[in-house]
Design a protein around this motif. Structure first.
Motif, PDB file in Angstrom:
ATOM      1  N   ALA A  66       0.843  -1.213   0.000  1.00  0.00           N
ATOM      2  CA  ALA A  66       0.000   0.000   0.000  1.00  0.00           C
ATOM      3  C   ALA A  66       0.870   1.253   0.000  1.00  0.00           C
ATOM      4  N   ALA A  67       1.923   1.240   0.811  1.00  0.00           N
ATOM      5  CA  ALA A  67       2.780   2.432   0.912  1.00  0.00           C
ATOM      6  C   ALA A  67       3.533   2.661  -0.391  1.00  0.00           C
ATOM      7  N   ASN A  68       4.176   1.630  -0.914  1.00  0.00           N
ATOM      8  CA  ASN A  68       4.987   1.790  -2.120  1.00  0.00           C
ATOM      9  C   ASN A  68       4.137   2.053  -3.364  1.00  0.00           C
ATOM     10  N   SER A  69       2.861   1.649  -3.319  1.00  0.00           N
ATOM     11  CA  SER A  69       1.963   1.954  -4.440  1.00  0.00           C
ATOM     12  C   SER A  69       1.340   3.336  -4.275  1.00  0.00           C
ATOM     13  N   ARG A  70       1.643   4.022  -3.168  1.00  0.00           N
ATOM     14  CA  ARG A  70       1.149   5.386  -2.919  1.00  0.00           C
ATOM     15  C   ARG A  70      -0.384   5.446  -2.935  1.00  0.00           C
ATOM     16  N   LEU A  71      -0.987   4.542  -2.151  1.00  0.00           N
ATOM     17  CA  LEU A  71      -2.448   4.467  -2.123  1.00  0.00           C
ATOM     18  C   LEU A  71      -3.000   5.028  -0.810  1.00  0.00           C
ATOM     19  N   PRO A  72      -4.020   5.881  -0.908  1.00  0.00           N
ATOM     20  CA  PRO A  72      -4.538   6.552   0.291  1.00  0.00           C
ATOM     21  C   PRO A  72      -5.507   5.692   1.108  1.00  0.00           C
ATOM     22  N   VAL A  73      -5.095   4.469   1.418  1.00  0.00           N
ATOM     23  CA  VAL A  73      -5.911   3.597   2.266  1.00  0.00           C
ATOM     24  C   VAL A  73      -5.854   4.142   3.697  1.00  0.00           C
ATOM     25  N   VAL A  74      -6.959   4.045   4.426  1.00  0.00           N
ATOM     26  CA  VAL A  74      -6.950   4.399   5.854  1.00  0.00           C
ATOM     27  C   VAL A  74      -7.311   3.146   6.646  1.00  0.00           C
ATOM     28  N   ALA A  75      -6.574   2.915   7.745  1.00  0.00           N
ATOM     29  CA  ALA A  75      -6.838   1.730   8.560  1.00  0.00           C
ATOM     30  C   ALA A  75      -6.852   2.107  10.031  1.00  0.00           C
ATOM     31  N   SER A  76      -7.657   1.363  10.774  1.00  0.00           N
ATOM     32  CA  SER A  76      -7.716   1.526  12.223  1.00  0.00           C
ATOM     33  C   SER A  76      -7.052   0.299  12.845  1.00  0.00           C
ATOM     34  N   PHE A  77      -6.061   0.554  13.706  1.00  0.00           N
ATOM     35  CA  PHE A  77      -5.342  -0.554  14.347  1.00  0.00           C
ATOM     36  C   PHE A  77      -5.601  -0.527  15.852  1.00  0.00           C
ATOM     37  N   VAL A  78      -6.046  -1.648  16.392  1.00  0.00           N
ATOM     38  CA  VAL A  78      -6.187  -1.754  17.850  1.00  0.00           C
ATOM     39  C   VAL A  78      -4.898  -2.384  18.358  1.00  0.00           C
ATOM     40  N   THR A  79      -4.157  -1.666  19.176  1.00  0.00           N
ATOM     41  CA  THR A  79      -2.835  -2.148  19.581  1.00  0.00           C
ATOM     42  C   THR A  79      -2.961  -3.297  20.589  1.00  0.00           C
ATOM     43  N   ARG A  80      -2.309  -4.387  20.259  1.00  0.00           N
ATOM     44  CA  ARG A  80      -2.371  -5.572  21.134  1.00  0.00           C
ATOM     45  C   ARG A  80      -1.028  -6.272  21.143  1.00  0.00           C
ATOM     46  N   ALA A  81      -0.762  -6.985  22.257  1.00  0.00           N
ATOM     47  CA  ALA A  81       0.480  -7.732  22.384  1.00  0.00           C
ATOM     48  C   ALA A  81       0.503  -8.905  21.408  1.00  0.00           C
ATOM     49  N   LEU A  82       1.705  -9.349  21.105  1.00  0.00           N
ATOM     50  CA  LEU A  82       1.890 -10.460  20.175  1.00  0.00           C
ATOM     51  C   LEU A  82       2.247 -11.741  20.916  1.00  0.00           C
ATOM     52  N   ALA A  83       1.685 -12.835  20.440  1.00  0.00           N
ATOM     53  CA  ALA A  83       1.913 -14.148  21.040  1.00  0.00           C
ATOM     54  C   ALA A  83       3.205 -14.750  20.485  1.00  0.00           C
ATOM     55  N   PRO A  84       3.706 -15.841  21.111  1.00  0.00           N
ATOM     56  CA  PRO A  84       3.148 -16.453  22.304  1.00  0.00           C
ATOM     57  C   PRO A  84       3.653 -15.793  23.586  1.00  0.00           C
ATOM     58  N   PRO A  85       2.976 -16.027  24.725  1.00  0.00           N
ATOM     59  CA  PRO A  85       1.681 -16.679  24.860  1.00  0.00           C
ATOM     60  C   PRO A  85       0.562 -15.752  24.412  1.00  0.00           C
ATOM     61  N   TRP A  86      -0.618 -16.301  24.147  1.00  0.00           N
ATOM     62  CA  TRP A  86      -1.738 -15.486  23.682  1.00  0.00           C
ATOM     63  C   TRP A  86      -2.038 -14.380  24.660  1.00  0.00           C
TER      64      TRP A  86
END
Lengths: 188, 395
Positions: free
Chosen positions: B98-118
């Motif tokens: 998306a970035a390298n294609s220069r596309l104006p996509v908008v996204a919402s990210f909910v910040t969460r820890a990465l597993a493992p463990p869950w």
């Protein structure tokens, strides 16, 4: 309001505490106040002890950490007194709203530093036929106690908020349960 | 003039959903299984009520969700998606696409820890992994900021001189599931602020055929990345302009990229990002009551890094304490490194102290900030160290 009011709800997964706390926040906001409702999600499942926090203030609320020194504690299940300590950090002279038919001597002495409001939320729920899967829902009866206790919330705004959430038969049962609670609960 | 506003009690996730729809987003692509959030659930619910003219594409993975958003955006549509943690990482390849294609996509990210463990709780590590991609990245403090920043994000992304994807992140649970009042402009006000999507120049245009994703020369690739650099640096002025316009519309201050609290005369400046900012401001008030001149900065815009504004706000301070909800293993706090970079570029000699807090959803409260300032004042802290501070104690 002279300070931020902090409420901590102690219950079990499935008791509907998140909904009750959210509804209270909506009522406060409709009254021109600021409010926040924070559910604590752990790895709990239905039946496990859960906590929810409500903050209400006349100023915007920026604090987002847990409520450590509540003004009011709500306990949906008396057995939680023996499993966790729902009274932890509760301000001296703070309110304990507890779902019981009658307090035992041991419970009375445990709660002696606080203003206790016992309420038979199960009976109220059954009277209003407010049940999910055959189990009486105690959240709205307990919310009714708060509607009576908190002078900045009134029954009209409470009804208005319930009407935005539900309709038809479910709405009627919820309003009934709320009104029964307001009627029967005694606040010393 | 007093304007009638819409004010609802919403979770951060619902605020994101309303913001996307109020922005008249045309395509939303999402994968509906964990770790998806209630953002797309709400969007789907509102679309199914017939309230919005938006197409929801349900795909089979987050990788495909971003691919569908990229396709829609390349055709000139206003596109949106939402995800968190592992979903974001599964999407990661297409984040760069998306970035390298220069596309104006908008996204919402909910910040969460990465597993493992869950783990389902807040941790900024997932969003920090997007740092170098070319996405413009915001970290919101509350549901109101989630709403306001998403509306602004479309306008920033779609600016002809910017044309970069924008992500707006918010903390899991502390913002995503916390209900609080959110004020929204009326739809006609939003429509006058954010032009209809028809103005977006499609990348794929039958009248003007181009090749995307071909195998170019090394030099062409180098220049593509250099162009992204020029545009993301330029975007600072666009972000400021859009922020000022939004401030005019709502009265809420978006002229600042790093919102400041009591920093004018502050000796000790706390720096945070995301949801912990409110508790940091509580700590500032407690410290000031003790006679300690503290202040707080919230890094609301993470990329491009608002270097000039940071320097303006810290130049007269005695020390900076940075609290990171994510760590670059073997180096230190992710935001601390950014602050040190700015301080070094100006050849300033303000000491910067590094704290790691709140990993995996550990609660951060005012006591953590107060302890850090006390320890600094009593000479207990070493600038070369990274302090892991949990529940008011070093671990």
């Amino acid at each position: 309001m002279t300070h931020m009011l902090e409420i901590r709800w102690h219950g079990r997964g499935g008791h509907g505490l998140v909904s009750a706390s959210n509804l209270l926040a909506e009522m406060a906001v409709k009254k021109g106040l600021y409010a926040q409702s924070i559910p604590i999600f752990g790895a709990e499942r239905r039946g496990a002890p859960t906590r929810v926090f409500t903050r209400i203030s006349d100023k915007p609320i920026r604090t987002r950490s847990s409520v450590k020194n509540p003004d009011i504690v709500i306990i949906t299940d008396r057995h939680l007194l023996n499993i966790i300590n729902p009274l932890e950090g509760l301000k001296k002279g703070g309110y304990v709203i507890i779902n019981v038919d009658e307090l035992t001597e041991a419970e009375r002495s445990r709660l002696q530093d606080f203003k206790v409001i016992p309420v038979n939320a199960v009976e109220i729920a059954l009277k209003a036929d407010l049940k999910v899967g055959g189990i009486p829902l105690v959240n709205i009866p307990l919310l009714g106690v708060l509607v009576k206790l908190l002078d900045f919330i009134d029954i009209d705004v409470a009804e208005e908020v319930l009407k935005e959430r539900w309709s038809g038969e479910i709405l009627e049962k919820n309003i009934k349960a709320l009104k029964y609670a307001v009627e029967v609960v005694e606040i010393a | 003039m007093e304007r009638v506003r819409r004010k609802y009690v919403l979770t951060g996730n619902y605020a994101a959903a309303y913001a996307a729809l109020h922005s008249r987003v045309e395509v939303v692509a999402a994968y509906p299984i964990t770790p998806q959030t209630t953002i797309v659930e709400k969007i789907d619910e509102l679309i199914s009520k017939g309230e919005y003219n938006t197409t929801m594409i349900r795909v089979e993975s987050e990788h495909s969700a971003m691919a569908a958003a990229i396709g829609a955006s390349a055709a000139g549509a206003r596109a949106f998606t939402a995800t968190a943690s592992h979903g974001l990482f599964y999407m990661y390849e297409n984040i760069w696409w998306a970035a390298n294609s220069r596309l104006p996509v908008v996204a919402s990210f909910v910040t969460r820890a990465l597993a493992p463990p869950w783990n389902i709780w807040s941790d900024h590590q997932d969003v920090y992994a997007l740092r170098d991609s070319g996405w413009i990245l915001f970290l919101a403090r509350n549901a109101q900021e989630v709403y306001d920043l998403i509306i602004q994000a479309f306008k920033i992304a779609e600016d002809d001189e910017v044309r970069l994807p924008v992500g707006v992140a918010h903390d899991a649970f502390i913002v995503s599931h916390t209900s609080e009042p959110v004020e929204m402009p009326m739809q006609d006000e939003i429509d006058s602020f954010l032009p209809p999507p028809e103005h977006i120049k499609p990348l794929l245009d039958p009248e003007n055929p181009v090749s995307v994703g071909n195998l170019p020369t090394a030099e062409q690739h180098y220049m593509l990345r250099k162009n992204i650099w020029d545009c993301i640096i330029y975007s600072l002025s666009v972000i400021r302009r859009v922020g000022r316009e939004y401030t005019e519309l709502t009265g809420r201050n978006y002229g600042e990229l790093i919102p400041a609290y009591k920093t004018e005369d502050a000796e000790y400046i706390l720096v945070t990002s995301g949801a912990m900012g409110g508790d940091a401001e509580d700590a500032v008030d407690v410290l000031r009551d003790m006679g300690i001149r503290a202040g707080h900065l919230s890094i609301r815009l993470f990329r491009p890094f608002p270097h000039d504004e940071l320097i303006d706000k810290v130049a007269d301070s005695k020390a900076i304490l940075v609290f990171n909800r994510g760590v670059s293993m073997g180096l230190g706090g992710v935001i601390t490194a950014d602050i040190r970079d700015s301080i070094s570029k100006e050849a300033l000699s303000i000491p910067v102290y590094d704290f790691i807090v709140g990993l995996g959803g550990v609660e951060v409260s005012k006591d953590d900030f107060i302890k850090a300032v006390h320890d600094l004042k009593t000479g207990k802290l070493d600038m070369k160290k990274t302090y892991y501070l949990m529940g008011g104690e070093y671990v």
